[in-house]
Write a protein that holds these residues in place. Sequence first.
Motif, mmCIF file in Angstrom:
data_model
loop_
_atom_site.group_PDB
_atom_site.id
_atom_site.type_symbol
_atom_site.label_atom_id
_atom_site.label_comp_id
_atom_site.label_asym_id
_atom_site.label_seq_id
_atom_site.Cartn_x
_atom_site.Cartn_y
_atom_site.Cartn_z
ATOM 1 N N LYS A 1 0.846 -1.184 0.000
ATOM 2 C CA LYS A 1 0.000 0.000 0.000
ATOM 3 C C LYS A 1 0.886 1.240 0.000
ATOM 4 N N ARG A 2 0.521 2.219 -0.834
ATOM 5 C CA ARG A 2 1.282 3.467 -0.885
ATOM 6 C C ARG A 2 0.651 4.493 0.061
ATOM 7 N N HIS A 3 1.500 5.232 0.782
ATOM 8 C CA HIS A 3 1.021 6.265 1.698
ATOM 9 C C HIS A 3 1.294 7.646 1.122
ATOM 10 N N GLU A 4 0.704 8.663 1.746
ATOM 11 C CA GLU A 4 0.820 10.024 1.229
ATOM 12 C C GLU A 4 2.269 10.484 1.142
ATOM 13 N N ASP A 5 3.118 9.997 2.045
ATOM 14 C CA ASP A 5 4.528 10.410 2.022
ATOM 15 C C ASP A 5 5.356 9.606 1.031
ATOM 16 N N GLY A 6 4.701 8.703 0.290
ATOM 17 C CA GLY A 6 5.396 7.906 -0.716
ATOM 18 C C GLY A 6 5.926 6.577 -0.216
ATOM 19 N N SER A 7 5.875 6.339 1.073
ATOM 20 C CA SER A 7 6.354 5.066 1.618
ATOM 21 C C SER A 7 5.388 3.941 1.278
ATOM 22 N N LEU A 8 5.894 2.723 1.337
ATOM 23 C CA LEU A 8 5.104 1.534 1.010
ATOM 24 C C LEU A 8 5.076 0.610 2.214
ATOM 25 N N THR A 9 3.884 0.073 2.524
ATOM 26 C CA THR A 9 3.775 -0.869 3.639
ATOM 27 C C THR A 9 2.939 -2.074 3.238
#
Length: 218
Positions: A134-142
């Motif tokens: 999943k991509r987050h608003e800050d561009g990180s992926l989890t």
Amino acid sequence: MAATDVLNRQQIQANLIQLPEWRYGLGALRTVFKCESSAGALNLLSTIGELAEESGHHPDVDWRYDTLFVTLTSHDAGDRVTARDVALARWISRQAQVSGATPLPALLRTVEIAIDTDAPEAISEVWRTALAYKRHEDGSLTDPYGRGPAIWFQESQSPNLNRFHLDVTVPFSESASTLDALASVGATLNDEHAPMWVVATDAQGNRLCISTEAGRDD
């Protein structure tokens, strides 16, 4: 309960005084309980599940034989710690004590993969697609299921030749012993940004960061 019960860092730290077996890191309350047996761990896991159902608030619990790794955060509050997390942590601690489980927060480790890049947008979709993250608003992926390490892109106009490094988050209370252990096995330590993170480099130039919650913004 609406997600208006988010706690700031000062409130979290005040609550942790009454919860000595818990630690705060990466937006969550975390601890580890070692039980007397695998059956004991399953019983405690079942009790935690019952508590979660009663409260309508569910932790992430990783069962490893006789050991439970417990993480508490509120997804409806943007994955931040709320009063509900603190209340559930208290209940879990009481039940763990009754069951004879031993808290071992020194075992806590959270691993993230950092990739140096001068163009995150050019590569992030490849990693997201391959891992089904999943991509987050800050561009990180989890990992939406919390199984794999998070990935974040460290934007730099001059990426390091070794573009990958690990960020290993440990409780601040355990960081000194971790750093001492790394130094004893030959790591070179750069503490310019301590206590937020210390860069450890092995004999071949590979880097990792020992990160803590200390010194960070809320």
